[in-house]
Design an enzyme around this catalytic site. Structure first.
Site, PDB file in Angstrom:
ATOM      1  N   ASP B 376      44.698  35.133  42.740  1.00  0.00           N
ATOM      2  CA  ASP B 376      45.845  34.246  42.846  1.00  0.00           C
ATOM      3  C   ASP B 376      46.418  34.274  44.270  1.00  0.00           C
ATOM      4  O   ASP B 376      46.707  35.354  44.795  1.00  0.00           O
ATOM      5  CB  ASP B 376      46.902  34.742  41.844  1.00  0.00           C
ATOM      6  CG  ASP B 376      47.999  33.741  41.599  1.00  0.00           C
ATOM      7  OD1 ASP B 376      47.722  32.733  40.916  1.00  0.00           O
ATOM      8  OD2 ASP B 376      49.119  33.964  42.088  1.00  0.00           O
ATOM      9  N   GLU B 405      41.849  31.477  44.808  1.00  0.00           N
ATOM     10  CA  GLU B 405      42.722  30.375  44.451  1.00  0.00           C
ATOM     11  C   GLU B 405      43.675  30.114  45.611  1.00  0.00           C
ATOM     12  O   GLU B 405      44.836  30.480  45.574  1.00  0.00           O
ATOM     13  CB  GLU B 405      43.513  30.678  43.168  1.00  0.00           C
ATOM     14  CG  GLU B 405      44.301  29.484  42.661  1.00  0.00           C
ATOM     15  CD  GLU B 405      45.818  29.638  42.789  1.00  0.00           C
ATOM     16  OE1 GLU B 405      46.509  28.766  42.247  1.00  0.00           O
ATOM     17  OE2 GLU B 405      46.309  30.593  43.433  1.00  0.00           O
TER      18      GLU B 405
END
Lengths: 647, 647
Positions: B376, B405
């Protein structure tokens, strides 16, 4: 895991050569523009500085870089000195502006910013701690305003430009990220813009008589009058007797034949001696001084090879290749043999004495006023040797120019340039078609090649008489001269060119009949049909036009006739615009429509402009993006236009 | 000046990433083809060897390189292992063949070669000295023949292939030149070819009820049945109570609302704990095992951030940002505030404990069978940290896949891939026009980008519901799925896609209404109009076609209709040829002529070929370089053709 705050990414630095393995090349006075991708995790504001220093200076100078776009930053500095500069990039988080940007957004969203002001005050006090005197007091006052009860006043204080200026002046660079160091070799302008003239000083005005340096001063005056900048002399050293070559490269010289100047060394000395028939070293000094007084400089040949009579053969047998039968190997390109020349062995167990002696030779001639060397066959010696030698010499004498005479495979030619050679011979001589001229000249005058390679274009040399000249005669000589002199800011001719000498040793050969390499010539420089006036005119035009003095200003444009090449040299500021038309067909008149990029030149479609043809001094008025040229080989196989707006 | 014989130039090694600063990426089983410019001063014959070894192996393996052209050499080796290989190049002078080439020329020119034979014999004896046994004796016999009286016999001996073979076998590499070392990360095939399916395991079949890992096995069966390879779970850890967000990101959660899984950590534990409502770590192990039995692997989210209730806040306050008022900073993107999340401070004076703890988290999950991590927001942490972490992990576990990401600026996305991420999210979601799709997908699937970057294409994520889906509904979902699944060998969807969920929180927003990030969903997976069958078909086609399983096989071809994209995926061996037509206009039927590169496919102009449309299982016969497609959004907004020669 150390220096956790040094997390800025600096990459894709440009210009560099092979990612920094070799230096970039530029010239004194250039503005050196550097770009790089600079970015960091998160959303902090960054600052970046382009740092630079001469290689032998300790202190960095710097100039701020500016954000361009898409994480690309750019900066530039003026290359003021003829030296090698080291440059790098320092990037640092702009803590205050990062804070201010977020602060502004919060204020804009009517959020409570008391805690943010406390944090801001911390930044200010830290900055105050790095400052002194009035700056320190000012910062402390601002910090106090940040934490005062009146929040509106604090917000106003935070946004004062004077505060930002104070914070800029006290920037903390402890945690700055530095890029690796790169180099740019800054040569003097002559490394980029010069017309070279090659002549054999032993060839004078009396047939068969060995000329002296004194006699050769006549050649200097001729070269200067034609507008040349550099005279290049084949080797001026004693010539060996053993296996001396005769006229037309005959295996055995007849008595009195002078031999090839490249068979260097005799009982009189080697690479630091002057051929006795040319005179003494004092005569050479006077020759150099005369050249200087005429605005010329003298370039010497540096050929690392020896005649069997060279002192090295006796003093340093370990510098040569020995056959099992005890003999020393002479130069060969099997089945061709060059018995008058011994190649030098660079693969001995201890190369240091040889390398240092090569350096000593150059130092000797540098001490005698030589500032340029044309290096013979550098591609037959280790590239690492040249990298060392050029660097060593230029560390002491940054004004020395090295021209690589490597007619070999493309990658070797390029790596020699990367390794240090200031200029390079090119394939120009063998590029005679429209498409290949455009492709090759575009390749060598644009990055990445132009960042390390400066092509010196020669329509002829003592070794190369191209078929185009053999068959095309007078118009071909004019056409190839204009191409050489305008496609590159560096070009040269070997004497005799102005007399359109074009008889090969045999059909299909690129060698001259009665090559000057093996005999003494005497020429009638005023022979009918000579190009002296034409060459003088071309050199005058080069000196008048800045666009022709730069290497990277070349661009080809379309022309309708396949035999007509059409290109422009345009200064970056577009204050000098030169177009050249040249007909590669010297058998008949060619006409062509040619494209002019009027948009980029800031000309309206209906705006007339002046095309001043500089060789004939004729002027036309053109209008719109297409012009017309007519090239009659008997009159003007090439034309050089200066484009001017109408007054 | 040392090693004077190591003078071979080795440059322009390819493929490399930033000149070797970062590793190249490939996958197990690939043939790794390396090229380089290799050359030396003079005219010697060279030999070059491509050397390679797993990074943790001592011994080099090697394969000979072959001369390609223009001083370019090439070689290749099979990437047999899932590891990081080191590779370099060793180049050496082929003394014998250099000698032989000159010798042959001299013999051809009828020159006296006695001395050359002596020299050759020296080379042979030196080789004999490096050999033993029969080879040594053979070489000594050859040497004797070289120096025997019969010169014709000696010449014949020198030219015997058996001698060249003996000399090859005793090559002296003492003076070989080595290039620098480069690296290639060899991932398992799943790093390049996989269909990902993202779902929240807490969302089950009962509205409002928190599902367990056991319940979620139902999702595994669904994903496997649809043909997915990887199931990716948002964070499965305890969720913080403090500042927990409510439905639709409400600032305050109502009692019973579950909060965002990205607010990691609570009294029950942090990044190595399982949310109690999902079950125990043993339940997770069983879930992973069930996935494995279904041919699926489980990818976890790795989000380096903490809820205010995370154990780190108490145990390692130095890992967070502290405001002057004593509070810890929560995440912000001013003016947006994420009070339920504390970012982690990577700028402490000693990063080592933090970095090692991050590694410990990954090691923990790896020990529980996890082989892939979706990371993330990596672009908010230092790139150097990721470079260290991925390398450390892959040194022990080369099969671990990291998906970045990072929806951020292009250069940061690329440098994260260079630094180690196996796969990356892309801008695909925001590329909806014909030209931008072709430009972007071509960029990321061709070198230099494809040498380090593998784009994983997602038509939706829990955070991104693009307008194309909001407005285009069912046909747009089919079209974007086919694009994602065929433009790249890596793609993924977030569950709900198969139900064409497309209601935004508000017009103009890319966020979902009633986002699953903040609530527990229960869906009717058999709702009318679902795409389950369609997705299953697309995944089946991907598994059947090698061309769709590779990243770098993509090429766009012209189509006459501006709304119709037309591209091919063709294996290098051309044994699998897939064309895709997709209509970007889902409001009406589009027709287009499309180009087929029949020459490159080895098809004659008049040769019919079969176009088998794989979604509809219809077959057409085409002929020549142009075909015709018709795309009716109600039926087939995209078509996937398998091109076959006629039997």
């Amino acid at each position: 895991m150390k220096d956790p705050k040094k997390s800025i990414v600096i990459e894709a630095v440009s210009p560099t050569v092979d990612g920094g393995r070799y230096p970039v090349k530029r010239e004194v006075g250039d503005l050196f523009e550097v770009q790089a991708d600079i970015f960091k995790e998160g959303h902090d504001h960054l600052l970046a500085f382009l740092k630079f220093r001469p290689w032998n200076a300790d202190a960095w100078q710097e100039t701020p870089m500016r954000y361009v776009d898409n994480d690309r930053w750019g900066g530039a500095f003026r290359l003021a000195e003829n030296t090698r500069y080291v440059f790098t990039i320092e990037a640092v988080t702009d803590v205050f502006r990062s804070w201010l940007a977020d602060f502004d957004k919060r204020v804009g969203a009517d959020q409570d910013v008391r805690s943010d002001l406390l944090e801001g005050a911390q930044h200010l006090r830290a900055a105050a701690g790095r400052a002194s005197g009035g700056v320190r007091q000012s910062l402390e006052r601002y910090a106090a305003r940040f934490t005062a009860a009146d929040q509106a006043a604090a917000v106003a204080a935070a946004r004062e430009p004077a505060l930002a200026a104070l914070m800029d002046g006290t920037l903390d660079r402890t945690d700055a990220t530095w890029a690796r160091e790169f180099e740019v070799v800054v040569d003097r302008e002559r490394a980029r813009f010069a017309a070279w003239y090659e002549f054999f000083p032993r060839s004078g005005q009396t047939p068969g008589k060995h000329a002296t340096f004194r006699d050769a001063e006549f050649q200097l005056r001729r070269a200067a009058a034609m507008g040349f900048d550099v005279v290049y002399l084949p080797p001026i050293h004693p010539i060996g007797r053993a296996h001396r070559k005769g006229r037309n490269n005959a295996l055995v010289a007849k008595p009195g034949e002078p031999g090839s100047p490249w068979a260097i060394g005799g009982p009189e000395g080697g690479h630091t001696a002057v051929h006795p028939d040319l005179g003494t070293i004092e005569d050479f000094d006077r020759f150099v001084e005369t050249a200087r007084s005429l605005g010329l400089e003298v370039a010497l040949d540096f050929a690392i090879q020896c005649s069997p009579d060279h002192p090295y053969v006796r003093e340093h047998p370990e510098w040569f290749f020995h056959r099992p039968d005890g003999t020393i190997k002479y130069a060969e390109n099997p089945p061709k043999k060059y018995q008058d020349v011994y190649p030098v062995n660079f693969y001995g167990s201890d190369p240091e004495p040889l390398w240092k002696e090569m350096r000593r030779i150059l130092d000797f001639w540098i001490a005698h006023g030589v500032r340029a060397f044309r290096v013979d066959n550098p591609h037959t010696k280790p590239v690492r040797f040249w990298e060392w030698l050029v660097r060593e010499i230029q560390n002491e004498h940054p004004d020395i120019v090295f021209l690589a005479e490597a007619f070999t495979r493309p990658k070797m030619m390029k790596v020699l340039a990367k390794a240090g050679f200031s200029q390079s011979y090119t394939y120009f001589t063998w590029r005679n078609e429209k498409r290949e001229l455009a492709e090759y000249l575009t390749e060598i005058t644009t990055p990445p090649v132009s960042d390390h390679f400066r092509g010196n274009l020669w329509p002829n040399t003592p070794d190369i008489l191209h078929e185009t000249l053999q068959l095309g005669g007078h118009p071909a000589f004019k056409m190839r001269l204009v191409l050489a002199a305008t496609l590159s800011s560096l070009y040269g001719i070997y004497s005799g060119y102005e007399l359109c000498e074009n008889v090969p040793r045999e059909p299909g050969s690129e060698e001259y009949l009665d090559s000057e390499k093996y005999e003494i010539k005497a020429r009638d420089w005023n022979a009918p049909g000579n190009l002296v006036g034409f060459i003088t005119r071309v050199n005058t035009i080069r000196r008048a036009h800045p666009a022709l003095q730069r290497m990277t200003t070349l661009e080809f444009f379309p022309s309708t006739d396949d035999a007509v090449v059409w290109y422009a040299k345009i200064t970056p500021e577009r204050d000098d615009v030169v177009f050249v038309a040249a007909s590669l067909d010297v058998t008949r008149t060619r006409e062509s429509l040619v494209d002019v990029p009027i948009d980029r030149l800031g000309l309206r479609a209906d705006e007339p402009y002046v095309m001043h043809e500089l060789l004939s001094d004729q002027t036309w008025e053109w209008r719109g993006p297409r012009g017309y040229v007519k090239l009659d080989p008997a009159v003007d196989p090439a034309q050089i236009f200066h484009l001017r707006r109408r007054a």
